[in-house]
Design an enzyme around this catalytic site. Structure first.
Site, PDB file in Angstrom:
ATOM      1  N   ASN A   9       0.875  -1.178   0.000  1.00 42.11           N
ATOM      2  CA  ASN A   9       0.000   0.000   0.000  1.00 42.11           C
ATOM      3  C   ASN A   9       0.908   1.223   0.000  1.00 42.11           C
ATOM      4  O   ASN A   9       1.520   1.535   1.022  1.00 42.11           O
ATOM      5  CB  ASN A   9      -0.889  -0.039   1.253  1.00 42.11           C
ATOM      6  CG  ASN A   9      -1.715   1.219   1.418  1.00 42.11           C
ATOM      7  OD1 ASN A   9      -1.790   2.051   0.509  1.00 42.11           O
ATOM      8  ND2 ASN A   9      -2.345   1.366   2.579  1.00 42.11           N
ATOM      9  N   LYS A  11       0.076   4.241  -0.195  1.00 37.10           N
ATOM     10  CA  LYS A  11      -0.551   5.417   0.437  1.00 37.10           C
ATOM     11  C   LYS A  11      -0.344   6.638  -0.463  1.00 37.10           C
ATOM     12  O   LYS A  11      -0.410   6.504  -1.686  1.00 37.10           O
ATOM     13  CB  LYS A  11      -0.001   5.602   1.862  1.00 37.10           C
ATOM     14  CG  LYS A  11      -0.128   4.304   2.683  1.00 37.10           C
ATOM     15  CD  LYS A  11       0.189   4.466   4.137  1.00 37.10           C
ATOM     16  CE  LYS A  11       0.024   3.113   4.842  1.00 37.10           C
ATOM     17  NZ  LYS A  11       0.171   3.213   6.284  1.00 37.10           N
ATOM     18  N   HIS A  93      -9.256   1.417   5.277  1.00 37.52           N
ATOM     19  CA  HIS A  93      -7.968   1.552   5.971  1.00 37.52           C
ATOM     20  C   HIS A  93      -8.152   2.488   7.165  1.00 37.52           C
ATOM     21  O   HIS A  93      -8.919   3.451   7.088  1.00 37.52           O
ATOM     22  CB  HIS A  93      -6.914   2.102   5.006  1.00 37.52           C
ATOM     23  CG  HIS A  93      -5.533   2.006   5.548  1.00 37.52           C
ATOM     24  ND1 HIS A  93      -5.057   2.878   6.489  1.00 37.52           N
ATOM     25  CD2 HIS A  93      -4.536   1.109   5.320  1.00 37.52           C
ATOM     26  CE1 HIS A  93      -3.822   2.526   6.815  1.00 37.52           C
ATOM     27  NE2 HIS A  93      -3.483   1.460   6.115  1.00 37.52           N
ATOM     28  N   GLU A  95      -6.446   4.792   8.210  1.00 37.74           N
ATOM     29  CA  GLU A  95      -6.173   6.207   7.902  1.00 37.74           C
ATOM     30  C   GLU A  95      -7.399   6.860   7.256  1.00 37.74           C
ATOM     31  O   GLU A  95      -7.662   8.045   7.471  1.00 37.74           O
ATOM     32  CB  GLU A  95      -4.928   6.304   6.994  1.00 37.74           C
ATOM     33  CG  GLU A  95      -3.663   6.008   7.800  1.00 37.74           C
ATOM     34  CD  GLU A  95      -2.507   5.447   7.008  1.00 37.74           C
ATOM     35  OE1 GLU A  95      -2.531   5.462   5.768  1.00 37.74           O
ATOM     36  OE2 GLU A  95      -1.546   4.959   7.649  1.00 37.74           O
ATOM     37  N   GLU A 162      -4.907  -4.809  10.752  1.00 33.77           N
ATOM     38  CA  GLU A 162      -3.852  -3.820  10.953  1.00 33.77           C
ATOM     39  C   GLU A 162      -4.099  -3.085  12.273  1.00 33.77           C
ATOM     40  O   GLU A 162      -4.911  -2.141  12.313  1.00 33.77           O
ATOM     41  CB  GLU A 162      -3.851  -2.804   9.806  1.00 33.77           C
ATOM     42  CG  GLU A 162      -3.622  -3.415   8.442  1.00 33.77           C
ATOM     43  CD  GLU A 162      -3.114  -2.384   7.439  1.00 33.77           C
ATOM     44  OE1 GLU A 162      -2.077  -2.650   6.828  1.00 33.77           O
ATOM     45  OE2 GLU A 162      -3.732  -1.318   7.297  1.00 33.77           O
ATOM     46  N   GLY A 168       3.134   2.185  10.827  1.00 33.83           N
ATOM     47  CA  GLY A 168       4.141   3.239  10.678  1.00 33.83           C
ATOM     48  C   GLY A 168       4.892   3.563  11.949  1.00 33.83           C
ATOM     49  O   GLY A 168       5.573   4.587  12.028  1.00 33.83           O
ATOM     50  N   SER A 202       3.921  -2.220  10.226  1.00 38.59           N
ATOM     51  CA  SER A 202       5.381  -2.292  10.406  1.00 38.59           C
ATOM     52  C   SER A 202       5.978  -3.640   9.988  1.00 38.59           C
ATOM     53  O   SER A 202       6.946  -4.105  10.593  1.00 38.59           O
ATOM     54  CB  SER A 202       5.770  -1.953  11.850  1.00 38.59           C
ATOM     55  OG  SER A 202       5.368  -0.622  12.162  1.00 38.59           O
TER      56      SER A 202
HETATM   57  P1  13P Z   1       3.426   0.318   7.614  1.00 43.71           P
HETATM   58  O1  13P Z   1       3.893  -0.972   6.987  1.00 43.71           O
HETATM   59  O2  13P Z   1       4.140   1.509   7.091  1.00 43.71           O
HETATM   60  O3  13P Z   1       3.355   0.232   9.094  1.00 43.71           O
HETATM   61  O4  13P Z   1       1.892   0.537   7.100  1.00 43.71           O
HETATM   62  C1  13P Z   1       1.012  -0.510   7.231  1.00 43.71           C
HETATM   63  C2  13P Z   1      -0.240  -0.137   6.503  1.00 43.71           C
HETATM   64  O5  13P Z   1      -0.943   0.737   6.915  1.00 43.71           O
HETATM   65  C3  13P Z   1      -0.543  -0.869   5.262  1.00 43.71           C
HETATM   66  O6  13P Z   1      -1.826  -0.594   4.815  1.00 43.71           O
END
Ligand code: 13P
Length: 241
Positions: A9, A11, A93, A95, A162, A168, A202
């Site tokens: 992803n 983003k 997601h 976010e 997640e 992150g 992560s």
């Molecule tokens: P990270 O791997 O950067 O922690 O992000 C995970 C994520 O949100 C994948 O959708």
């Protein structure tokens, strides 16, 4: 055992100057038993589809609108994403749930649109740190899943667990917690739904072997480490099947 899906992803990252990513990834991975997917920003879906052509790497989107067309400035329908080359759509997601106030009911409606459009959704669920500390993680996440799943998902819906606090941050859930949560999610799936359950938060080359080797982990949804072909390849190389 399901074939593992390793999805990146991107983003809000990625420009057309970075499309050599696909050649670099193929060179770094070689043959992999895993199914591979990259979800770039919508601006790059078409160009990534062309860059990945023949590599076996699928391309996906990070969101869609629930409607097929209409007066929705700035939004993209499933048909548009499919037309650009997307085969998967990430939905719900954390976010988007946080930044855009997306509810599980909205995620479910979008997932219905994805099914109707012939694509596969990856529905994201996960608890906050506070919810985990209060001992509510499994209840919250299972409820989120059931409220977000479309009717008749069949085999065209995947799930990504997640934990919000692991995204992150460099922190990952413990192996025991991942196994327990994935087991609870599998048990909660309605009859006839054969969703793979990916772990996200992560994931990096250093922890991929352990995470991808766990029971009920059918793949990974990778953020930061999917931006670098060498790091992403380092994760893919740890797929179990
Ligand atoms: P990270 O791997 O950067 O922690 O992000 C995970 C994520 O949100 C994948 O959708």
């Amino acid at each position: 055992m399901a074939r593992q899906l390793i999805a990146g992803n991107w983003k809000m990252n990625g420009l057309s100057s970075q499309l050599s990513f696909f050649d670099d990834l193929v060179n770094a991975v070689g043959d992999s038993p895993a199914e591979l997917l990259i979800c770039p920003p919508a601006t790059l879906i078409e160009r990534c589809s062309r860059a990945a052509d023949g590599s076996g790497i699928a391309i996906g989107a990070q969101d869609c609108h629930v409607s097929a067309s209409g007066a929705h400035t700035g939004d993209l329908s499933v048909a548009m994403l499919a037309d650009a080359g997307a085969r998967f759509v990430i939905l719900g997601h954390s976010e988007r749930r946080a930044d855009h106030g997306e509810t599980s009911a909205e995620v479910k409606a979008k997932a219905e649109a994805v099914l109707a459009g012939g694509l596969t959704s990856i529905i994201c669920v996960g608890e906050t740190l506070e919810q985990r500390e209060q001992g509510n993680a499994e209840t919250v996440v299972t409820e989120q899943l059931l409220a977000s799943l479309p009717e008749n998902a069949g085999d065209r819906c995947e799930i990504a667990y997640e934990p919000v606090w692991a995204i992150g941050t460099g922190r990952t859930a413990s192996s025991a917690d991942i196994v327990a949560m994935h087991g609870a999610l599998k048990a909660a799936l309605p009859a006839g739904v054969s969703a793979r359950i990916l772990y996200g938060g992560s994931v990096k080359p250093q922890n991929a072997e352990e995470i991808l080797g766990l029971d009920n982990v059918d793949g990974a949804l990778v953020g930061g480490a999917s931006l670098n072909p060498v790091d992403f390849a380092g994760i893919i190389k740890n797929t179990r099947c």
